[in-house]
Write an enzyme that holds these catalytic residues in place. Structure first.
Site, PDB file in Angstrom:
ATOM      1  N   GLN A   1      -0.378  -4.028   1.188  1.00 47.53           N
ATOM      2  CA  GLN A   1      -1.524  -4.125   0.284  1.00 47.53           C
ATOM      3  C   GLN A   1      -2.669  -3.233   0.771  1.00 47.53           C
ATOM      4  O   GLN A   1      -3.069  -3.294   1.937  1.00 47.53           O
ATOM      5  CB  GLN A   1      -1.984  -5.589   0.180  1.00 47.53           C
ATOM      6  CG  GLN A   1      -3.104  -5.813  -0.814  1.00 47.53           C
ATOM      7  CD  GLN A   1      -2.709  -5.542  -2.263  1.00 47.53           C
ATOM      8  OE1 GLN A   1      -1.635  -5.912  -2.714  1.00 47.53           O
ATOM      9  NE2 GLN A   1      -3.590  -4.865  -2.994  1.00 47.53           N
TER      10      GLN A   1
ATOM     11  N   ASP B   1       6.209   0.284  -4.322  1.00 45.73           N
ATOM     12  CA  ASP B   1       4.885   0.637  -4.856  1.00 45.73           C
ATOM     13  C   ASP B   1       4.876   2.083  -5.354  1.00 45.73           C
ATOM     14  O   ASP B   1       3.989   2.475  -6.107  1.00 45.73           O
ATOM     15  CB  ASP B   1       3.823   0.484  -3.750  1.00 45.73           C
ATOM     16  CG  ASP B   1       2.845  -0.653  -4.030  1.00 45.73           C
ATOM     17  OD1 ASP B   1       2.809  -1.135  -5.178  1.00 45.73           O
ATOM     18  OD2 ASP B   1       2.125  -1.045  -3.095  1.00 45.73           O
TER      19      ASP B   1
ATOM     20  N   LYS C   1       1.645 -11.594  -6.434  1.00 43.58           N
ATOM     21  CA  LYS C   1       2.860 -10.788  -6.337  1.00 43.58           C
ATOM     22  C   LYS C   1       4.008 -11.618  -5.765  1.00 43.58           C
ATOM     23  O   LYS C   1       5.128 -11.598  -6.284  1.00 43.58           O
ATOM     24  CB  LYS C   1       2.615  -9.537  -5.482  1.00 43.58           C
ATOM     25  CG  LYS C   1       1.735  -8.503  -6.188  1.00 43.58           C
ATOM     26  CD  LYS C   1       1.262  -7.382  -5.261  1.00 43.58           C
ATOM     27  CE  LYS C   1       0.288  -6.466  -5.998  1.00 43.58           C
ATOM     28  NZ  LYS C   1      -0.284  -5.420  -5.125  1.00 43.58           N
TER      29      LYS C   1
END
Ligand code: NAD
Length: 296
Positions: free
Chosen positions: A112, A135, A68
């Protein structure tokens, strides 16, 4: 003579295999567009910035966060990776999130998952400013999707929608079956398909006869995490099959939830694993980060 005729009749009943939706190629297109728009934004004095927080040393998570961050820098964005020991307290993590919320060089914050068991993941997600929730996991983002308001879309189902858009799939009035009901894939996927006027069925672990549903589907999205869950006998000829699953086969090779070799002989469209939904997820994270910076 007879043999020849037999052969030619075989060519007439020749069955087309599914068109493979190349997620890697499409993701590259999305990334190139993001890079171009990032350059324009930078010229106006704003560099989109993403902060990625990893707590603990889950090997899969380490690979994901590295990818990412690299994807961000590759397209000209600013990106920081903060890695913490698994023993980090929830309080300290919340404090890091608050500080990133206030940091003007950061437009997107990603924590994460999974987090260590002593940390309440939902509490951490809710601490992220909805304006930086790239997200799309914050309740404000989920609520916006549910009610049709603007907000960040979770990257994986967003990537699936992008794939359907790419093949010009006419969702209006079509029957979509989503297998899996998680907050990060299944549920938002169903909402996005519904927003495009599909009739949506959500199947899950307590659905007694999965096949009865999938056989009715024009679009199948498999998001379970169980290999060979969707086999050729469960797919209506010509259906579009999107495979979100990430599993390992006996040889340790990455594979999805769909029996690709069998299903590609029946489906009209299919996404491979690897090279399908996975690359799209990262591309949409970049798109969301750019969006967050543009919104500023
Ligand atoms: P999850 O474990 O949170 O949810 C799995 C869902 O599958 C549940 O809702 C459950 O009800 C359903 N399910 C379980 N067994 C079933 C069965 N036999 N029949 C029908 N439904 C069943 O998982 P998740 O986070 O939604 O992820 C699903 C899969 O997608 C995993 O393999 C994950 O690794 C993968 N994934 C891939 C990406 C990507 O970028 N490609 C992103 C996120 C998740």
């Amino acid at each position: 003579m007879l043999k020849l005729r037999k052969r030619s009749s075989r060519t007439h009943t020749f069955h087309m295999t599914a068109q493979i939706i190349d997620g890697k190629a499409l993701a590259a297109e999305v990334r190139a567009e993001v890079a171009q728009r990032t350059a324009t934004l930078k010229a106006s004095g704003i560099t989109p910035g993403l902060a990625v927080i990893l707590v603990g040393d889950n090997p899969a998570s380490q690979v994901y966060v590295r990818n990412k961050v690299k994807a961000c820098t590759d397209c000209g964005m600013h990106s920081v990776l903060e890695q913490y020991d698994a023993s980090m307290s929830e309080e300290d993590l919340l404090a890091r999130v608050q500080s990133l919320n206030a940091d003007p060089s950061i437009h997107g914050i990603l924590v994460q998952l999974p987090l260590p068991a002593h940390i309440n993941a939902q509490k951490v997600i809710e601490a992220i400013s909805p304006a930086k929730d790239v997200d799309g996991f914050h309740v404000a983002s989920a609520g916006a999707l549910m009610t049709g308001l603007p907000g960040f879309l979770p990257c994986t189902p967003y990537g699936c929608m992008k794939m359907l858009e790419h093949i010009n799939y006419p969702l209006k009035g079509k029957h979509a079956v989503v297998i899996g009901r998680s907050n990060i894939v299944g549920k938002p996927m169903a909402m996005m398909l519904l927003a495009q006027d599909a009739t949506v069925t959500i199947c899950h672990s307590r659905t007694p006869d999965l096949k009865a549903h999938t056989l009715q589907a024009d679009v199948i999205v498999a998001a379970v995490g169980r290999r060979n869950l969707v086999t050729a006998d469960m797919v209506k000829p010509g259906a579009a099959v999107l495979d979100v699953g990430m599993n390992r086969n006996d040889a340790g090779k990455l594979c999805g939830d769909v029996d690709f070799e069998g299903v590609k002989e029946v489906a009209g469209y299919i996404t491979p694993v690897p090279g399908g939904v996975g690359p799209m997820t990262i591309a949409m994270l970049l798109a969301n980060t750019l969006q967050a910076a543009t919104n500023r």
